[in-house]
Design a protein around this motif. Structure first.
Motif, mmCIF file in Angstrom:
data_model
loop_
_atom_site.group_PDB
_atom_site.id
_atom_site.type_symbol
_atom_site.label_atom_id
_atom_site.label_comp_id
_atom_site.label_asym_id
_atom_site.label_seq_id
_atom_site.Cartn_x
_atom_site.Cartn_y
_atom_site.Cartn_z
ATOM 1 N N ASN A 93 0.815 -1.219 0.000
ATOM 2 C CA ASN A 93 0.000 0.000 0.000
ATOM 3 C C ASN A 93 0.850 1.272 0.000
ATOM 4 N N THR A 107 5.639 0.689 -7.928
ATOM 5 C CA THR A 107 5.907 2.132 -7.982
ATOM 6 C C THR A 107 4.620 2.915 -7.847
ATOM 7 N N ALA A 108 4.706 3.978 -7.066
ATOM 8 C CA ALA A 108 3.565 4.874 -6.926
ATOM 9 C C ALA A 108 3.884 6.167 -7.663
ATOM 10 N N TYR A 109 2.876 6.745 -8.306
ATOM 11 C CA TYR A 109 3.059 7.964 -9.095
ATOM 12 C C TYR A 109 2.270 9.101 -8.494
ATOM 13 N N THR A 142 1.056 11.310 -1.794
ATOM 14 C CA THR A 142 0.023 12.335 -1.909
ATOM 15 C C THR A 142 0.638 13.719 -1.779
ATOM 16 N N THR A 165 1.663 4.745 -1.003
ATOM 17 C CA THR A 165 0.901 5.864 -1.566
ATOM 18 C C THR A 165 1.725 7.150 -1.492
ATOM 19 N N LYS A 210 9.197 4.220 -4.838
ATOM 20 C CA LYS A 210 9.050 2.820 -4.441
ATOM 21 C C LYS A 210 9.827 2.569 -3.158
ATOM 22 N N TRP A 265 3.291 3.934 3.609
ATOM 23 C CA TRP A 265 3.257 2.516 3.234
ATOM 24 C C TRP A 265 2.933 1.672 4.456
#
Lengths: 226, 563
Positions: B142, B229-231, B146, B144, B213, B159
């Motif tokens: 998880n 990977t989170a964008y 933001t 994330t 990541k 995470w």
């Protein structure tokens, strides 16, 4: 007059400042009033850090030993004899450890630490005789044997604090009885162990101590670190 | 018969052998397809994701052409009991999974894999494993990223630890690491997050996409795999702080430029303001030349003679006059004629000629030069008057002297009104001002004394000169004569009466008959005044009106035994 008053005032201020500077907090073992004793959480953090350092040292020494003294692959990672602390019943898994009562867990830790005091000083002495071993390793060995002693004192303090706070019952065995319970064969066994075997066993036992302390802490003082 | 049988047997044997060899050959040529005992398998590694279970993988050797089975055996520490792998399936092919019941921590496992087929078996090299050393967790979950708005914009990465790892009971302690990259960058940036499960990235570049990541590691173990990977897209914005600073910088640069430009324009004035010209010492009646000559009595006498009223010694009034010698760059003098008529001399004569001081030449020269130098440099010069006996031959009248007949000149102790002087000492006045008032030749200069000369003169001045004072003009009578009323002397009224148009000061135009003053219509601000000097011996005591260079009127008694 103004000058006098002013200088007096300045002196007074300085005195006050010094007073606040000097006011440091001594650690009181028995929680006397007026003392600023650390919390149980702080004590736990300290002993856990201590045990982490101790285990790190033992790992380093063990790998150094493997590199220089035991190049053959057969002997690596294997010992022929039991560790001298095998008589101490230690939980071998998470459930087993969690099943143990707090007092029992604390006792196990203290027993382990007590059992290693003499063998480690013996090890340090034999290290000093080794010509091949570098001085750095020799220093590590000395530090390690000191640490065991300090860590045991630390854990005893933690146990006392817990008893004071009523978190554990007073059935905890005292230090002397802990040592007395050790069978005589254990100490003789320790003496006959080789250096490598000693390191191997201690590396494992220090890992046990660290892990048990963490479990104990998270059980007693639930914090963000858990 | 027997021969035939043997022959046949031999033939069969040969054929069989040939056949056998052929088969063998074929078998060898086919390689694996051939039957052989299995090759030696190899244990790759064992890993535990949460320190409660672990898995071991092996690499099979050659199968020997026959179906081969692999068996994993293990022994626990200091025990000779051999166990077989409890689970070959869960972890996939060529693996063995040890579940919780079969896993003991801090116990040495001695593991071996055996390959077996119809023809034989092969055993791998044993491997010693202690679970405490082989922990490699799963990747964090998880992850994330933001956008957060605090004081400024920043990125918050969060995470969760891997599901199976029990960090809450303290069984495992995990530390985390991040990799961050902008989309167009080539390199990842490493950040170490320690034990925490979130991380802030400050000042992200506006208008770009960020990729993040995370991975984790237990205390004594291996790093996990990287998480997915989170964008995040960062919008276009200008950090408030930066824009404010930019604005401030531009504005201050602008102001600075203007300031420098103004400074450059007004260079002279700034210089004048910052480094004001040092005025020469000017004290009325106080001659620096005298100082140099170290005649303290004369100095003091000179001072006293100006401001203080000496005990009115009516019986000892000597006419004396003060000679003003002035010039802007050189000296000019006002000298009085021995008979009391004053002649104002404005000479632009150079100093080399006449030395006013008949002092030892060296000193005098020195004084002269200094004063000259001062006069050259500065526009203001102190006006000093010289007590001078009438009839001093050193003073040659200058034909180009002032037009007006001015009886005498005397140092004025009176205060020059503020507007007429700029930065002037109360005891002195600006020669420029003088000149402006006079409208004639500039009046300026220094006085030089002859020391012995001076003594007499000053004494004479002391005794004779009445302290200057304002004259009050009463009225103008029909004959256009001034009627003045001195403050101290009421007898003055007898002499003159003057009417004014309500002004306090009038400009004197002419002195008539030594006792009649003709005033101009119109007022002028008073500046200097004058006193007349006459020879202490020759003249009769009388009251004389004299006019300063600018027409300021004052009266004094001269040798007066009677007013």
């Amino acid at each position: 007059c103004v000058l006098h008053c002013w200088s007096l005032f300045v002196l007074l201020l300085m005195c006050l400042d010094l007073h606040t500077l000097v006011e440091s907090a001594p650690i009181c073992a028995h929680g006397h009033t007026g003392c600023h004793s650390p919390t149980l959480s702080d004590l736990f953090d300290r002993v856990i850090q201590h045990s982490a350092r101790m285990h790190g040292l033992s790992s380093d020494l063990h790998s150094d030993f493997e590199q220089y003294f035991l190049p053959s692959r057969n002997q690596i990672g294997r010992i022929n004899r039991k560790c001298h602390t095998a008589y101490i019943l230690t939980p071998n898994g998470k459930e087993n450890a969690q099943r143990l009562a707090r007092e029992e867990l604390t006792e196990v830790i203290l027993k382990l630490l007590a059992a290693w005091r003499d063998p480690l000083s013996q090890f340090h002495r034999s290290m000093a005789r080794h010509e091949d071993f570098t001085s750095i390793s020799g220093n590590k060995a000395l530090e390690m044997s000191d640490m065991v002693h300090q860590l045991k004192n630390g854990v005893e303090k933690v146990a006392e604090k817990m008893q004071l706070l009523g978190m554990i019952s007073n059935s905890l065995m005292s230090l002397s009885s802990t040592e007395a319970l050790a069978p005589h064969s254990a100490s003789s066994e320790a003496r006959s162990m080789s250096d490598y075997e000693l390191l191997y066993c201690f590396r494992r036992d220090s890992n046990k101590v660290q892990n048990y302390l963490k479990i104990l802490k998270c059980r007693i003082v639930a914090e963000h670190g858990c | 018969m027997e021969k035939g049988f043997a022959r046949v047997w031999r033939k069969t044997g040969t054929r069989l052998t040939l056949l056998y060899l052929l088969l063998l050959l074929v078998g060898r040529m086919n390689g694996e397809a051939g039957v052989a005992p299995p090759g030696k398998p190899r244990l790759i590694n064992c890993r535990s994701p949460e320190k409660e279970t672990f898995t071991c993988w092996w690499e099979p050797g050659s199968s020997g052409g026959l179906p081969t089975s692999y068996t994993l055996f293990y022994r626990k520490e200091n025990s000779d009991v051999v166990y077989e792998c409890p689970d070959y399936i869960t972890a996939g092919d060529n693996s063995c999974f040890f579940d919780k019941n079969h896993t003991s921590i801090w116990v040495n496992y001695n593991i071996t894999v055996v390959a077996q087929n119809a023809l034989g078996n092969a055993s791998s090299d044993p491997m010693d494993v202690d679970v405490m050393n082989i922990v490699q967790p799963h990747h964090p979950e998880n992850v994330t990223v933001t956008l957060m708005q605090g004081e400024n914009l920043y990125l918050q990465v969060k995470w969760q630890p891997p599901r199976m790892a029990d960090t809450r009971s303290g069984w495992i302690t995990l530390t985390y690491e991040l990799l961050v990259k902008r989309e167009e960058d080539d390199e990842w940036e490493e950040y170490f997050a320690g034990l925490q499960k979130q991380y802030q990235l400050f000042s992200p570049h506006p208008g770009e996409t960020y990729m993040v990541k995370v991975r984790c590691k237990p205390d004594h173990g291996y790093w996990s795999e990287w998480s997915a990977t989170a964008y995040v897209d960062v919008p276009d914005y200008l950090p408030r702080e930066r824009s404010v600073w930019m604005l401030l910088a531009v504005f201050s640069a602008f102001v600075f430029l203007i300031f420098m430009w103004v400074l450059a324009l007004k260079k002279n004035r700034v210089k004048h303001c910052l480094l004001p010209p040092v005025p020469g010492p000017k004290i009325k009646g106080f001659d620096s030349c005298l100082l140099k000559m170290e005649k303290s009595e004369e100095i003091f006498n000179g001072l006293i003679g100006l401001g203080f009223r000496p005990p009115s010694d009516s019986g000892d009034l000597l006419v004396d006059y003060l000679e003003v010698s002035e010039s802007i760059q050189s000296e000019s003098r006002h000298s009085l004629s021995p008979n009391g008529k004053d002649q104002v001399k404005d000479s632009v004569a150079d100093h080399s000629g006449g030395h006013l001081c008949d002092v030892p030449a060296i000193l005098a020269e020195k004084c002269n030069k200094e004063m000259e130098a001062q006069g050259d440099v500065q526009t203001e010069e102190s006006l000093e008057t010289v007590g001078h006996l009438a009839g001093n031959d050193n003073h040659t009248p200058n034909p180009s002297a002032a037009s007006s007949n001015q009886p005498c000149v005397q140092e004025s102790p009176y205060h020059v009104p503020e507007e007429s002087k700029q930065g002037l000492d109360p005891v002195t006045w600006d020669n420029d001002e003088l000149s402006s008032y006079r409208g004639n030749a500039p009046v300026h200069g220094k006085s030089h004394f002859n020391s012995e000369y001076v003594t007499e003169r000053w004494q004479g001045c002391l005794q004779v000169t009445k302290p200057t004072e304002y004259v009050e003009v009463q009225k103008v009578n029909q004959e256009n004569t001034l009627i003045l009323k001195p403050k101290a002397e009421e007898e003055m009224e007898d002499f003159l009466q003057l009417g004014l148009r309500g002004q306090d000061y009038s400009k004197v135009s002419e002195l008539v008959n030594d006792h009649i003053l003709l005033l101009e219509r119109g007022s002028t601000t008073p500046n200097t005044y004058c006193g007349s000097l006459g020879s202490p011996v020759q003249q009769q005591p009388k009251q004389t009106l004299c006019q300063g260079p600018n027409g300021y009127v004052e009266t004094f008694t001269v040798q007066s035994s009677s007013y």
